[in-house]
Motif scaffolding. Structure first.
Motif, mmCIF file in Angstrom:
data_model
loop_
_atom_site.group_PDB
_atom_site.id
_atom_site.type_symbol
_atom_site.label_atom_id
_atom_site.label_comp_id
_atom_site.label_asym_id
_atom_site.label_seq_id
_atom_site.Cartn_x
_atom_site.Cartn_y
_atom_site.Cartn_z
ATOM 1 N N HIS A 115 -18.516 -38.431 -21.684
ATOM 2 C CA HIS A 115 -19.249 -37.507 -22.548
ATOM 3 C C HIS A 115 -20.695 -37.347 -22.092
ATOM 4 O O HIS A 115 -21.220 -36.238 -22.062
ATOM 5 C CB HIS A 115 -19.216 -37.973 -24.000
ATOM 6 N N THR A 167 -4.983 -41.691 -26.042
ATOM 7 C CA THR A 167 -5.347 -40.593 -26.939
ATOM 8 C C THR A 167 -4.565 -39.365 -26.505
ATOM 9 O O THR A 167 -4.585 -39.001 -25.325
ATOM 10 C CB THR A 167 -6.867 -40.310 -26.866
ATOM 11 N N LYS A 218 -5.482 -41.235 -31.591
ATOM 12 C CA LYS A 218 -5.495 -42.449 -30.779
ATOM 13 C C LYS A 218 -4.353 -43.353 -31.214
ATOM 14 O O LYS A 218 -4.120 -43.550 -32.401
ATOM 15 C CB LYS A 218 -6.830 -43.170 -30.953
ATOM 16 N N GLY A 233 -6.250 -35.572 -30.009
ATOM 17 C CA GLY A 233 -7.298 -36.536 -30.334
ATOM 18 C C GLY A 233 -6.819 -37.705 -31.176
ATOM 19 O O GLY A 233 -7.631 -38.485 -31.661
#
Length: 180
Positions: free
Chosen positions: A69, A155, A161, A159
């Motif tokens: 990210h 994941t 997990k 999204g």
């Protein structure tokens, strides 16, 4: 090390409002030097092993995501800042000045801050879980408890997990799956 850390793992623990965690056998706080001779390690120990090791492995998984990210948002932020620079140069060549370029510049900086925020989140999680894991591992060494913990985290595209945790302790294998 605090004696209450030993008691947190013991199945014989009790508590009251005045003293906190106490031994249900003596109705007193733990009274021992290095290890408690009356400690009963079973269900609570296994719960703590799952909880702390699961959080530790999840934090390690978060590191990869935080780094990705940070890199991605930093790249996008730099591109947006360059766009603001390019627009301002083109406008200045034509004799104009616009606050639009300042707005775009601020947006670019905000995008970079989002990437840095994910690294800060990871660091805060790590600062919390690592000391807890060290204390747990120290206690298991004191009581000569050998265990291994394996975690598989994935994941999906939505999204969600999924974690599969396996605890190997005293010849027993306990597995827990969780989706969130």
């Amino acid at each position: 090390m605090e004696k209450s850390k030993h008691c947190e793992l013991c199945d014989l623990q009790s508590s009251n409002l005045k003293e906190g965690i106490i031994c249900s056998l003596t109705n007193k706080k733990g009274e021992f030097n290095i290890q408690c001779s009356k400690i009963k390690l079973g269900k609570k120990l296994k719960e703590k092993l799952f909880e702390i090791n699961g959080e530790y492995e999840d934090t390690r998984y978060t590191k990869k995501l935080a780094l990705m990210h940070c890199a991605l948002y930093s790249l996008i932020g730099v591109l947006v800042i360059y766009l603001a620079y390019y627009i301002s140069i083109q406008l200045l060549k034509n004799g104009f000045f616009s606050t639009l370029t300042i707005t775009i510049l601020v947006i670019g900086l905000s995008i970079i801050c989002i990437g840095i925020g994910s690294l800060n989140f990871y660091k805060r999680k790590l600062d919390i879980i690592v000391p807890r894991k060290k204390v747990l591992d120290k206690l298991t060494n004191i009581y000569r408890i050998k265990y291994s913990f394996k975690s598989v985290i994935s994941t999906d595209i939505m999204g969600i997990k999924e974690t599969t945790n396996q605890l190997h302790i005293e010849g027993q294998v306990i597995e827990k799956k969780k989706r969130y």
